[in-house]
Design a protein around this motif. Structure first.
Motif, PDB file in Angstrom:
ATOM      1  N   ARG A  61       0.849  -1.194   0.000  1.00 44.56           N
ATOM      2  CA  ARG A  61       0.000   0.000   0.000  1.00 44.56           C
ATOM      3  C   ARG A  61       0.884   1.242   0.000  1.00 44.56           C
ATOM      4  NH1 ARG A  61      -4.052  -0.230   4.153  1.00 44.56           N
ATOM      5  NH2 ARG A  61      -3.502  -2.165   5.160  1.00 44.56           N
ATOM      6  N   GLY A  65      -0.435   8.692   2.688  1.00 45.21           N
ATOM      7  CA  GLY A  65      -1.783   8.893   2.158  1.00 45.21           C
ATOM      8  C   GLY A  65      -1.850  10.077   1.205  1.00 45.21           C
ATOM      9  N   HIS A 102      -6.289   4.890  -9.481  1.00 47.30           N
ATOM     10  CA  HIS A 102      -7.389   4.021  -9.066  1.00 47.30           C
ATOM     11  C   HIS A 102      -6.894   2.686  -8.538  1.00 47.30           C
ATOM     12  CE1 HIS A 102     -10.738   1.171  -9.432  1.00 47.30           C
ATOM     13  NE2 HIS A 102     -11.454   2.206  -9.049  1.00 47.30           N
ATOM     14  N   PRO A 105      -4.541   2.072  -4.342  1.00 42.53           N
ATOM     15  CA  PRO A 105      -4.947   3.359  -4.890  1.00 42.53           C
ATOM     16  C   PRO A 105      -4.079   4.493  -4.349  1.00 42.53           C
ATOM     17  CG  PRO A 105      -6.344   2.781  -3.017  1.00 42.53           C
ATOM     18  CD  PRO A 105      -5.336   1.667  -3.168  1.00 42.53           C
ATOM     19  N   LEU A 106      -4.093   5.604  -5.109  1.00 37.38           N
ATOM     20  CA  LEU A 106      -3.427   6.834  -4.679  1.00 37.38           C
ATOM     21  C   LEU A 106      -4.487   7.886  -4.424  1.00 37.38           C
ATOM     22  CD1 LEU A 106      -0.698   6.993  -7.469  1.00 37.38           C
ATOM     23  CD2 LEU A 106      -0.484   5.995  -5.193  1.00 37.38           C
ATOM     24  N   ARG A 107      -4.129   8.868  -3.618  1.00 35.98           N
ATOM     25  CA  ARG A 107      -5.110   9.914  -3.367  1.00 35.98           C
ATOM     26  C   ARG A 107      -5.227  10.806  -4.605  1.00 35.98           C
ATOM     27  NH1 ARG A 107      -4.216  13.625   1.773  1.00 35.98           N
ATOM     28  NH2 ARG A 107      -4.020  15.508   0.569  1.00 35.98           N
ATOM     29  N   PRO A 108      -6.451  11.048  -5.057  1.00 37.19           N
ATOM     30  CA  PRO A 108      -6.609  11.972  -6.187  1.00 37.19           C
ATOM     31  C   PRO A 108      -6.427  13.404  -5.698  1.00 37.19           C
ATOM     32  CG  PRO A 108      -8.749  11.110  -5.483  1.00 37.19           C
ATOM     33  CD  PRO A 108      -7.715  10.496  -4.577  1.00 37.19           C
ATOM     34  N   ASP A 120     -10.650  12.892  -9.896  1.00 31.61           N
ATOM     35  CA  ASP A 120     -10.364  11.679  -9.122  1.00 31.61           C
ATOM     36  C   ASP A 120      -9.322  10.781  -9.779  1.00 31.61           C
ATOM     37  OD1 ASP A 120     -11.920  12.249  -6.938  1.00 31.61           O
ATOM     38  OD2 ASP A 120     -13.684  11.148  -7.635  1.00 31.61           O
TER      39      ASP A 120
ATOM     40  N   PRO B  66      -8.162  10.252   2.355  1.00 33.85           N
ATOM     41  CA  PRO B  66      -7.460   8.979   2.194  1.00 33.85           C
ATOM     42  C   PRO B  66      -7.022   8.735   0.748  1.00 33.85           C
ATOM     43  CG  PRO B  66      -9.823   8.620   2.362  1.00 33.85           C
ATOM     44  CD  PRO B  66      -9.607  10.090   2.541  1.00 33.85           C
ATOM     45  N   ALA B  67      -6.007   7.870   0.590  1.00 34.14           N
ATOM     46  CA  ALA B  67      -5.697   7.346  -0.733  1.00 34.14           C
ATOM     47  C   ALA B  67      -6.690   6.215  -0.941  1.00 34.14           C
ATOM     48  CB  ALA B  67      -4.269   6.842  -0.786  1.00 34.14           C
ATOM     49  N   ALA B  68      -7.786   6.492  -1.628  1.00 32.27           N
ATOM     50  CA  ALA B  68      -8.884   5.535  -1.666  1.00 32.27           C
ATOM     51  C   ALA B  68      -9.537   5.524  -3.036  1.00 32.27           C
ATOM     52  CB  ALA B  68      -9.934   5.909  -0.620  1.00 32.27           C
ATOM     53  N   ALA B  69     -10.221   4.430  -3.310  1.00 27.15           N
ATOM     54  CA  ALA B  69     -10.966   4.326  -4.563  1.00 27.15           C
ATOM     55  C   ALA B  69     -12.297   3.641  -4.267  1.00 27.15           C
ATOM     56  CB  ALA B  69     -10.173   3.517  -5.578  1.00 27.15           C
ATOM     57  N   ILE B  70     -13.293   3.963  -5.078  1.00 19.56           N
ATOM     58  CA  ILE B  70     -14.560   3.240  -4.983  1.00 19.56           C
ATOM     59  C   ILE B  70     -14.679   2.389  -6.242  1.00 19.56           C
ATOM     60  CG2 ILE B  70     -17.068   3.459  -4.803  1.00 19.56           C
ATOM     61  CD1 ILE B  70     -16.630   6.095  -3.343  1.00 19.56           C
ATOM     62  N   GLU B  71     -14.756   1.054  -6.042  1.00 22.02           N
ATOM     63  CA  GLU B  71     -14.815   0.137  -7.183  1.00 22.02           C
ATOM     64  C   GLU B  71     -16.184   0.214  -7.851  1.00 22.02           C
ATOM     65  OE1 GLU B  71     -12.061  -0.980  -7.994  1.00 22.02           O
ATOM     66  OE2 GLU B  71     -10.965  -0.798  -6.112  1.00 22.02           O
ATOM     67  N   ASN B  77     -12.261   0.966  -1.199  1.00 22.80           N
ATOM     68  CA  ASN B  77     -10.890   0.470  -1.091  1.00 22.80           C
ATOM     69  C   ASN B  77      -9.993   1.588  -0.556  1.00 22.80           C
ATOM     70  OD1 ASN B  77      -8.406  -0.686  -1.382  1.00 22.80           O
ATOM     71  ND2 ASN B  77      -8.420  -0.707  -3.630  1.00 22.80           N
ATOM     72  N   GLY B  79      -6.315   2.612   0.950  1.00 21.21           N
ATOM     73  CA  GLY B  79      -4.936   2.153   1.062  1.00 21.21           C
ATOM     74  C   GLY B  79      -4.257   2.847   2.224  1.00 21.21           C
ATOM     75  N   GLY B 156     -16.347  14.949  -3.879  1.00 16.58           N
ATOM     76  CA  GLY B 156     -15.194  14.222  -4.424  1.00 16.58           C
ATOM     77  C   GLY B 156     -14.595  13.306  -3.367  1.00 16.58           C
ATOM     78  N   LEU B 157     -13.732  12.383  -3.824  1.00 16.22           N
ATOM     79  CA  LEU B 157     -13.143  11.390  -2.909  1.00 16.22           C
ATOM     80  C   LEU B 157     -12.348  12.058  -1.789  1.00 16.22           C
ATOM     81  CD1 LEU B 157     -11.715   8.739  -5.432  1.00 16.22           C
ATOM     82  CD2 LEU B 157     -13.709   8.482  -3.948  1.00 16.22           C
TER      83      LEU B 157
END
Ligand code: SF4
Lengths: 322, 221
Positions: A61, A65, A102, A105-108, A120, B66-71, B77, B79, B156-157
């Motif tokens: 990971r 963040g 994506h 994942p990385l932060r957008p 994103d 967060p470093a995150a994604a929505i599938e 998800n 990270g 947004g995320l």
């Protein structure tokens, strides 16, 4: 001809590697600082970071963040040919940035500066930045991604010849202290200094010095290398460690890059590459084969050439102090 | 490196004022329980525009994207998670504490003791700082369940409200205690004398900057 599909897959791998794997040179430098840090809180922070790099690699990971602002540096060998040309290359790098955002994942992080629109995917107007340099031979292309964090830790100042080396040291201190307090710069950092050029060139050189040279590397001019060492020690003598706590770990290394400037001035920039000094490099050959490494080898005798013509091999190619 | 004498405590959430009153600046903290993210996008909506917060967020507000994604199937998800600099949110905090009922703020860089006394102390709240600040992978490990992501479409995320159930979530350091003391300010004061000495005898740059100060105890936040 380098296949464009290999460019994109390699670029996606690089995005993940940069985000997850701390480069060896930075890790070694930080471990050295950990050994000598006597400030209790600063030492605790560094130990936590060393644990963090392990956790990142074990879990695959991202180490931080905050993705920073992912960007690309491309070095073309003079004989490199890419399927679809430079426009296809840029397309592949933009797609790789979006896909990795994506998938890792990385932060957008990237948004429109005014309307805060977020795609994103870390792609937008002029993002990711792509910078180029060239090598006088080779049929390969080097792809380098840097995920530099930080709203804090960079500064620019127009100094003058009369300010001298003392003026350079003072501005270096100013920047370390200003952004070191509360650890806004997420130090210990690789501090890059850009000297000379015009204002924009000074900023670009300083940032590249921080992000594209490794810990332990030296400028080829011995006097500049001595100044790098002096600035490193100066930064670590402030009394400030990680997170701005009392300590001695501010600078993992200091790298200086130069450019000829206006005769009346001495522009200077300072950049700090943080505890998540994320960079990853691959050389892609004509057959599509990729070799990964962590040293960008961005600055070369060729890129630092002082003369009109590029001298043949064996000739003195860098300019030392007079 | 010397052996550490720093204290470590683990808190089960939600936490009472009494528990918080035992925390001293510089103590290492780990958290078990519910934590949610909210930053300027959420503050603006809730404090300025009066929008109602979703239910069951808990009482620990993390300044984090967060470093995150929505599938595609809706799976969340996450990270790595790392805090973002908190001083930019000071103006909303008093109102925010009253509306949200939060008593713990987690962030990066802390705020000034003045802000702690104005906004935190009257609301019985403390400030925990993340460490590094890049410990995103360690903190990501501490998240057991990603419970929900609210307001993703509008904000947004990065600015959305993410709700996490955590186990051994940390490390954090107590930066602002219930009396309004700041760890960073204590450390700045310790370093100030040496900085003064370093600058002794140096002269200011030929070209000054408008509004520039020579007071080295000054801060940029
Ligand atoms: S400056 Fe670096 S370590 Fe700090 S939050 Fe940003 S990316 Fe992470």
């Amino acid at each position: 001809m380098i296949p464009i599909s290999d460019i994109q897959t390699t670029a996606e791998t690089l995005m993940a590697k940069a985000a997850i794997e701390i480069p060896d040179d930075y890790l070694g430098g930080l471990e050295k600082l950990a050994d000598t840090e006597s400030g209790e809180l600063s030492a605790f922070v560094i130990r936590a970071m060393l644990d963090n790099y392990k956790a990142a690699e074990e879990d695959r990971r991202a180490m931080c963040g905050d993705t920073g602002t992912p960007r690309w540096y491309v070095k073309y060998g003079n004989d490199a040919r890419i399927e679809g040309g430079p426009a296809a290359l840029e397309g592949a790098l933009r797609r790789a940035t979006a896909n990795a955002t994506h998938n890792v994942p990385l932060r957008p992080n990237r948004v429109h500066p005014l309307w805060r629109t977020d795609h994103d995917n870390n792609v937008g107007i002029n993002a990711p930045e792509i910078e180029y340099t060239f090598n006088p031979d080779g049929d390969w292309v080097d792809l380098i991604t840097v995920h530099k964090g930080g709203l804090f830790g960079s500064d620019y100042r127009m100094l003058f010849p009369g300010d001298g080396i003392d003026g350079i040291k003072r501005f270096f201190l100013d920047t370390c202290v200003a952004f070191g307090k509360r650890g806004l710069a997420c130090q210990p950092a690789i501090v890059g200094v850009g000297l000379g050029g015009s204002k924009d060139a000074s900023m670009v050189l300083g940032k590249q010095a921080a992000c594209l040279r490794t810990v332990g590397s030296k400028h080829p001019d011995p006097k500049v290398a001595a100044l790098e060492e002096e600035l490193r020690l100066l930064g670590n003598s402030i009394g400030m460690g990680a997170m701005g706590f009392m300590g001695s770990s501010m600078v993992v290394d200091c790298n200086i890059e130069l450019g000829y400037c206006h005769t009346g001035g001495m522009p200077m920039s300072v950049h700090m590459f943080c505890l998540s000094s994320r960079r990853a490099v691959a050389r892609i050959y004509a057959d599509g084969r990729a070799e990964f490494r962590t040293d960008p080898e961005w600055f070369t005798d060729y890129s630092r050439r002082p003369t009109v013509e590029w001298a043949a091999e064996g000739a003195p190619q860098t300019e030392a102090a007079e | 490196m010397t052996e550490s004498t720093l204290k470590t405590v683990t808190l089960d959430l939600p936490v009472t004022t009494e528990d918080l009153s035992k925390l001293e600046i510089g103590t290492i903290v780990y958290l078990n329980g519910r934590v949610f993210t909210a930053r300027e996008g959420v503050y603006k909506r809730v404090v300025e525009d009066g929008q109602k917060l979703p239910a069951d967020l808990g009482s620990v507000n993390f300044h984090c994207s967060p470093a995150a994604a929505i599938e595609a199937d809706g799976t969340l998800n996450v990270g790595a998670v790392t805090a973002t600099a908190s001083f930019r949110f000071a103006k909303w905090l008093d109102g925010w504490f009253k509306i949200s009922g939060c008593n713990v703020i987690i962030g990066k860089g802390g705020m000034t003791s003045e802000i702690y006394r104005q906004s935190f102390v009257p609301n019985n709240a403390v400030y925990l700082t993340t460490v590094g600040y890049g410990t995103g992978a360690l903190l990501g490990r501490g998240i057991e369940t990603v419970v929900a992501a609210h307001w993703v479409e509008d904000l947004g995320l990065a600015q959305a409200i993410w709700v996490f159930d955590c186990k051994n979530f940390g490390p954090f350091l107590v930066e602002g205690d219930l009396q309004g003391n700041s760890l960073f300010e204590r450390e700045n004061a310790k370093i100030a004398g040496n900085i003064e000495k370093l600058y002794e005898g140096t002269k200011s740059a030929t070209l000054r900057r408008y509004g520039e100060t020579d007071d080295k105890t000054d801060e940029v936040i």
